[in-house]
Design a protein around this motif. Structure first.
Motif, short mmCIF file in Angstrom:
data_model
loop_
_atom_site.label_atom_id
_atom_site.label_comp_id
_atom_site.label_asym_id
_atom_site.label_seq_id
_atom_site.Cartn_x
_atom_site.Cartn_y
_atom_site.Cartn_z
N GLU A 93 0.84 -1.20 0.00
CA GLU A 93 0.00 0.00 0.00
C GLU A 93 0.88 1.26 0.00
O GLU A 93 2.06 1.20 0.27
CB GLU A 93 -0.90 0.00 1.25
N ASN A 94 0.23 2.37 -0.28
CA ASN A 94 0.95 3.64 -0.28
C ASN A 94 1.06 4.14 1.17
O ASN A 94 0.20 4.83 1.66
CB ASN A 94 0.19 4.65 -1.15
N THR A 96 2.64 6.43 3.60
CA THR A 96 3.47 7.61 3.88
C THR A 96 3.79 7.62 5.37
O THR A 96 3.19 6.86 6.15
CB THR A 96 2.70 8.90 3.55
N GLN A 124 10.94 4.75 6.34
CA GLN A 124 10.88 4.67 4.88
C GLN A 124 11.97 3.73 4.33
O GLN A 124 11.73 3.00 3.37
CB GLN A 124 11.05 6.06 4.24
N ARG A 131 10.09 -4.06 0.67
CA ARG A 131 9.57 -4.12 -0.70
C ARG A 131 10.57 -4.77 -1.66
O ARG A 131 10.20 -5.61 -2.49
CB ARG A 131 9.24 -2.70 -1.18
N GLY A 154 4.46 -2.31 -4.19
CA GLY A 154 4.16 -0.96 -3.71
C GLY A 154 5.01 0.15 -4.30
O GLY A 154 5.05 1.26 -3.78
N ILE A 155 5.72 -0.16 -5.42
CA ILE A 155 6.49 0.90 -6.10
C ILE A 155 6.02 0.95 -7.55
O ILE A 155 6.65 0.40 -8.45
CB ILE A 155 8.02 0.62 -6.05
#
Ligand SMILES: [Zn+2]
Length: 181
Positions: A93-94, A96, A124, A131, A154-155
């Motif tokens: 998922e994105n 942040t 991060q 990932r 997720g990229i």
């Protein structure tokens, strides 16, 4: 326990008078809170109600750092485990820093500070690591294109994915796949 309308209203209003009457867990993060917790409201369908903090723990939920449902501070080590749990479960998922802070019930700056102090990485960097490791196994175990794999981990920007992969492992995803085929 079933989530009643009364429980839900108490959670929505951060109602202190319900503290020690019930506790609620958020299924997506596996963190549990007191009704009065000031954290952002979770989705109703993800909420689970417990009659005791022991029951919440027995069901695999971890205490929130913010509202301290066990009446004692949550150690940074436990908090790091909570953060890692979210990253490992939700890396496609994105996520942040703001989203992560919301999910693990802390402030962004404090989260980044504590995480780096204890692990030597920013959240991060840890997320990128998870990932790329996942991408490695997809490259080895599937025939999916690099673009598809990039999206899966997720990229979604595959040029960026290839760049990160090459910088981290010293070879492109294509080279990696060839070598490990
Ligand atoms: Zn809480």
């Amino acid at each position: 326990m079933r989530l009643t309308e009364k429980n839900w209203v108490a959670i929505k209003n951060n109602d202190k008078s319900f503290d020690n009457q019930f506790w609620y867990g958020v299924k997506t993060t596996k963190i549990f809170c007191r009704p009065s917790c000031p954290s952002r409201l979770p989705k109703k369908e993800n909420v689970e109600i417990f009659a005791s903090s022991e029951a919440a723990q027995a069901a695999g939920f971890r205490p929130c750092k913010r509202c301290r449902p066990l009446n004692r501070p949550v150690s940074n080590q436990v908090w790091i485990e909570e953060i890692n749990h979210v990253l490992v479960e939700h890396y496609p998922e994105n996520i942040t820093l703001a989203e992560l802070a919301y999910r693990v019930h802390g402030s962004e700056s404090y989260l980044r500070h504590v995480y780096r102090e204890l692990t030597g990485l920013t959240p991060q960097q840890k997320l990128a690591k998870i990932r790329l490791e996942k991408a490695k196994s997809y490259l080895q175990e599937t025939d999916e294109s690099v673009g598809v794999i990039a999206g899966r981990v997720g990229i979604p920007n595959s040029a960026y994915f290839i760049k990160c992969f090459a910088e981290t492992y010293g070879q492109t995803p294509y080279q990696y796949r060839l070598q490990h085929a």
